[in-house]
Design a protein around this motif. Sequence first.
Motif, PDB file in Angstrom:
ATOM      1  N   TYR A   1      10.528  -1.121 -11.115  1.00 48.01           N
ATOM      2  CA  TYR A   1      10.593  -0.845  -9.683  1.00 48.01           C
ATOM      3  C   TYR A   1      12.000  -0.484  -9.222  1.00 48.01           C
ATOM      4  CZ  TYR A   1      12.400  -5.608  -9.762  1.00 48.01           C
ATOM      5  OH  TYR A   1      13.143  -6.729 -10.051  1.00 48.01           O
TER       6      TYR A   1
ATOM      7  N   TYR B   1      10.227  -0.871  -3.391  1.00 45.36           N
ATOM      8  CA  TYR B   1       9.336  -0.150  -4.294  1.00 45.36           C
ATOM      9  C   TYR B   1       7.907  -0.140  -3.756  1.00 45.36           C
ATOM     10  CZ  TYR B   1       6.244   0.339  -8.374  1.00 45.36           C
ATOM     11  OH  TYR B   1       5.229   0.700  -9.229  1.00 45.36           O
TER      12      TYR B   1
ATOM     13  N   ALA C   1       4.893  -3.183 -13.663  1.00 43.03           N
ATOM     14  CA  ALA C   1       6.051  -2.664 -12.927  1.00 43.03           C
ATOM     15  C   ALA C   1       7.043  -3.769 -12.597  1.00 43.03           C
ATOM     16  CB  ALA C   1       5.590  -1.960 -11.657  1.00 43.03           C
ATOM     17  N   PHE C   2       6.533  -4.943 -12.234  1.00 41.65           N
ATOM     18  CA  PHE C   2       7.402  -6.060 -11.873  1.00 41.65           C
ATOM     19  C   PHE C   2       8.084  -6.663 -13.096  1.00 41.65           C
ATOM     20  CE2 PHE C   2       5.744  -7.627  -7.486  1.00 41.65           C
ATOM     21  CZ  PHE C   2       5.945  -6.355  -6.973  1.00 41.65           C
TER      22      PHE C   2
ATOM     23  N   GLU D   1       5.910   3.227  -2.969  1.00 41.05           N
ATOM     24  CA  GLU D   1       4.877   3.660  -3.922  1.00 41.05           C
ATOM     25  C   GLU D   1       3.515   2.993  -3.757  1.00 41.05           C
ATOM     26  OE1 GLU D   1       5.504   6.114  -5.713  1.00 41.05           O
ATOM     27  OE2 GLU D   1       7.696   6.222  -5.745  1.00 41.05           O
ATOM     28  N   TRP D   2       3.433   1.905  -2.973  1.00 43.39           N
ATOM     29  CA  TRP D   2       2.173   1.169  -2.878  1.00 43.39           C
ATOM     30  C   TRP D   2       1.735   0.976  -1.430  1.00 43.39           C
ATOM     31  CZ3 TRP D   2      -0.653  -0.233  -7.203  1.00 43.39           C
ATOM     32  CH2 TRP D   2      -0.018  -0.037  -8.439  1.00 43.39           C
TER      33      TRP D   2
ATOM     34  N   ARG E   1      11.934  -5.034  -5.071  1.00 48.76           N
ATOM     35  CA  ARG E   1      10.488  -4.994  -5.225  1.00 48.76           C
ATOM     36  C   ARG E   1       9.811  -4.508  -3.943  1.00 48.76           C
ATOM     37  NH1 ARG E   1      11.591  -9.853  -8.027  1.00 48.76           N
ATOM     38  NH2 ARG E   1      10.928  -9.830 -10.222  1.00 48.76           N
TER      39      ARG E   1
END
Length: 289
Positions: free
Chosen positions: A72, A84, A66-67, A88-89, A81
């Motif tokens: 992201y 994101y 993703a990074f 999502e995390w 980041r």
Amino acid sequence: MTSDSTALGRRDRARAFVPELIPEPQDIERTGPLDAKEQQQLERIHAARDHHQAAKWMRGKALEAAFRRHLYRGEDGQRTRQQYLDDEWDGISESAAYREISEWPLAKAITDAFERPAPDSHVRALVDVTELQGAEAVARWYAELRRHGQQAGRRVTAEVVANLADFLRKGAEPERLEALFVPRQLPPAREPAAAKRGKGQAVTGTVVAHGRDQSAAPFPNLGIGADGTGPAGEAGRWVLSPEHVARISAWIAEGADKAQISPDRAADLLVEALTDDTFQHWIGSRAGA
């Protein structure tokens, strides 16, 4: 002739792990050797354990993808980041995300070499060595250590793995794996001066003067001179006093010993916790109390 338990195990391995394979927790009084059905249930329990550990390195790989692919950034292309990660995390910090990213290649290599995932503490004890030796080589040594422990009836703790990391970090190979099970000899913690004076007395910090020549100081970054004191009372930034350093060092060493990790690793974890945003909220609430 193939046994019933072997046949059941092969059928399980032929399909992907799903939660429904975990037996329901029930109180069942049984004695004696496991029968074929019980052996299958135990293998499924272990499969759930390994699936959880394997999913952790997959998580690190997913974060890196993703990074590095800049996925992201979101539909509007403006998401950062951290935004994101918040969305999502579950709001993990970027430093925590990068830690998972740095660990997943070694975690995967260990799973391939040992055919079982390693505990997080073991991976973290070895992860910096992969920059020197490579993930595959470090994983092979770890697998050998674990197999030796199984054969010798020795428990492989995070401290034992840290001993392996010390050898590999120096570019050396241990002559005998058994030597890695010898406990580390930590230097005894010195009693801080504050403890000698008695409890309840304030401990003051030191101040570093801007532009002061500290070339002769053993700890120039802390502004501590050869006599263990700092230029208190002068204008400058606040730093920990020698007494603070001694108390915190002893506390970290004691906690690391209980957690069976190296003091350096424990210090890193403490710094991560103290630099997290939640610490700022905590110290703010304490200051206003």
